[in-house]
Design a protein around this motif. Structure first.
Motif, short mmCIF file in Angstrom:
data_model
loop_
_atom_site.label_atom_id
_atom_site.label_comp_id
_atom_site.label_asym_id
_atom_site.label_seq_id
_atom_site.Cartn_x
_atom_site.Cartn_y
_atom_site.Cartn_z
N ILE A 1 88.37 59.75 -84.43
CA ILE A 1 88.40 59.91 -82.91
C ILE A 1 87.28 60.45 -82.47
O ILE A 1 86.74 61.40 -82.85
CB ILE A 1 89.71 60.87 -82.47
CG1 ILE A 1 90.99 60.24 -82.96
CG2 ILE A 1 89.76 61.40 -81.26
CD1 ILE A 1 92.13 61.52 -83.14
N GLN A 2 86.74 59.89 -81.30
CA GLN A 2 85.53 60.47 -80.66
C GLN A 2 85.63 60.80 -79.36
O GLN A 2 86.88 60.25 -78.60
CB GLN A 2 84.66 59.55 -80.59
CG GLN A 2 84.31 59.18 -82.07
CD GLN A 2 83.31 57.83 -82.14
OE1 GLN A 2 82.75 57.33 -81.42
NE2 GLN A 2 83.11 57.46 -83.36
N GLN A 3 85.21 61.66 -78.71
CA GLN A 3 85.16 61.95 -77.08
C GLN A 3 84.04 61.25 -76.47
O GLN A 3 82.95 61.32 -76.65
CB GLN A 3 84.86 63.61 -76.99
CG GLN A 3 85.14 64.19 -75.62
CD GLN A 3 86.56 64.16 -75.44
OE1 GLN A 3 87.35 64.63 -76.07
NE2 GLN A 3 86.96 63.82 -73.92
N SER A 4 84.62 60.63 -75.21
CA SER A 4 83.75 59.87 -74.57
C SER A 4 84.24 59.91 -73.13
O SER A 4 85.09 59.53 -72.73
CB SER A 4 83.87 58.31 -74.79
OG SER A 4 82.96 57.42 -74.03
N ARG A 5 83.23 60.62 -72.39
CA ARG A 5 83.34 60.85 -70.79
C ARG A 5 85.04 61.37 -70.46
O ARG A 5 85.63 60.78 -70.12
CB ARG A 5 83.38 59.48 -70.06
CG ARG A 5 82.08 59.00 -70.00
CD ARG A 5 81.90 57.79 -69.10
NE ARG A 5 80.57 57.20 -69.34
CZ ARG A 5 80.40 55.88 -69.08
NH1 ARG A 5 81.66 55.14 -68.68
NH2 ARG A 5 79.16 55.42 -69.23
N LYS A 6 85.34 62.25 -70.94
CA LYS A 6 86.71 62.98 -70.70
C LYS A 6 87.78 62.24 -71.39
O LYS A 6 89.00 62.46 -71.08
CB LYS A 6 86.92 62.91 -69.03
CG LYS A 6 85.90 64.12 -68.72
CD LYS A 6 86.29 64.24 -67.13
CE LYS A 6 85.11 65.38 -66.53
NZ LYS A 6 85.47 65.38 -65.15
N ARG A 7 87.64 61.12 -72.20
CA ARG A 7 88.56 60.32 -72.85
C ARG A 7 88.47 60.43 -74.32
O ARG A 7 87.25 60.43 -74.83
CB ARG A 7 88.49 58.97 -72.42
CG ARG A 7 88.98 58.49 -71.01
CD ARG A 7 89.05 57.13 -70.92
NE ARG A 7 89.72 56.82 -69.71
CZ ARG A 7 90.55 55.76 -69.50
NH1 ARG A 7 90.36 54.51 -70.29
NH2 ARG A 7 91.27 55.65 -68.49
N LEU A 8 89.35 60.36 -74.92
CA LEU A 8 89.66 60.13 -76.46
C LEU A 8 89.33 58.73 -76.66
O LEU A 8 90.13 57.61 -76.08
CB LEU A 8 90.62 60.68 -77.01
CG LEU A 8 90.78 62.22 -77.12
CD1 LEU A 8 92.14 62.79 -77.65
CD2 LEU A 8 89.72 63.17 -77.49
N GLN B 1 90.63 53.04 -75.90
CA GLN B 1 90.58 54.28 -74.87
C GLN B 1 92.06 54.87 -74.72
O GLN B 1 93.01 54.07 -74.12
CB GLN B 1 89.89 53.64 -73.89
CG GLN B 1 88.43 53.23 -73.95
CD GLN B 1 87.67 52.69 -72.86
OE1 GLN B 1 88.45 52.63 -71.62
NE2 GLN B 1 86.38 52.67 -72.74
N LYS C 1 93.14 59.94 -70.03
CA LYS C 1 92.66 61.23 -69.72
C LYS C 1 93.99 62.30 -69.85
O LYS C 1 94.99 61.98 -69.53
CB LYS C 1 91.97 61.20 -68.36
CG LYS C 1 90.79 60.59 -68.42
CD LYS C 1 90.14 60.68 -66.91
CE LYS C 1 89.08 59.86 -66.63
NZ LYS C 1 88.45 59.85 -65.36
N ARG D 1 94.83 65.78 -78.10
CA ARG D 1 94.11 65.23 -79.16
C ARG D 1 94.86 65.41 -80.64
O ARG D 1 94.90 64.57 -81.45
CB ARG D 1 92.59 65.98 -79.06
CG ARG D 1 91.91 65.42 -80.19
CD ARG D 1 90.56 66.09 -80.55
NE ARG D 1 89.77 65.57 -81.66
CZ ARG D 1 88.84 64.81 -81.49
NH1 ARG D 1 88.21 64.85 -80.23
NH2 ARG D 1 88.16 64.35 -82.16
N GLU E 1 95.58 62.69 -83.49
CA GLU E 1 94.99 62.54 -84.72
C GLU E 1 96.16 62.70 -85.61
O GLU E 1 96.09 61.92 -86.70
CB GLU E 1 94.55 64.31 -85.06
CG GLU E 1 93.00 64.38 -84.31
CD GLU E 1 92.57 65.70 -84.46
OE1 GLU E 1 93.35 66.72 -84.82
OE2 GLU E 1 91.23 65.79 -84.14
#
Length: 87
Positions: free
Chosen positions: A14-21, A58, A61, A65, A69
């Motif tokens: 899991i990564q964070q990208s612009r307020k989205r996981l 994606q 929002k 998390r 996970e």
């Protein structure tokens, strides 16, 4: 549907990208992973990564998390092959 073997799923993170996981997955894994999340009530958008053999999943929002996970860890630990089980 055949899920990838357990060791072949270890690259999923899991990564964070612009307020989205987001999760970057190989094209061959992305559909199974999206369907797996849907079984747990989580929908996600899939976006192909240009020039790569990957797809980005994606998530909405504000989604928890720890829940993502938990579901992802269940997917990684699932080594069932539906052709060999009662799917």
């Amino acid at each position: 549907m055949t899920l990838p073997k357990k060791e072949k799923k270890s690259y999923l993170e899991i990564q964070q990208s612009r307020k989205r996981l987001v999760i970057a997955a190989r094209k061959q894994d992305a559909d199974a992973l999206a369907a797996y999340f849907l079984q747990y009530g989580v929908s996600c958008d899939t976006k192909p990564n240009k020039g790569k053999a990957e797809v980005t999943l994606q998530f909405p929002k504000g989604i928890d998390r720890s829940y993502i996970e938990s579901v992802l860890n269940g997917y990684k630990n699932n080594s069932l092959d539906c052709s060999e089980s009662s799917c």
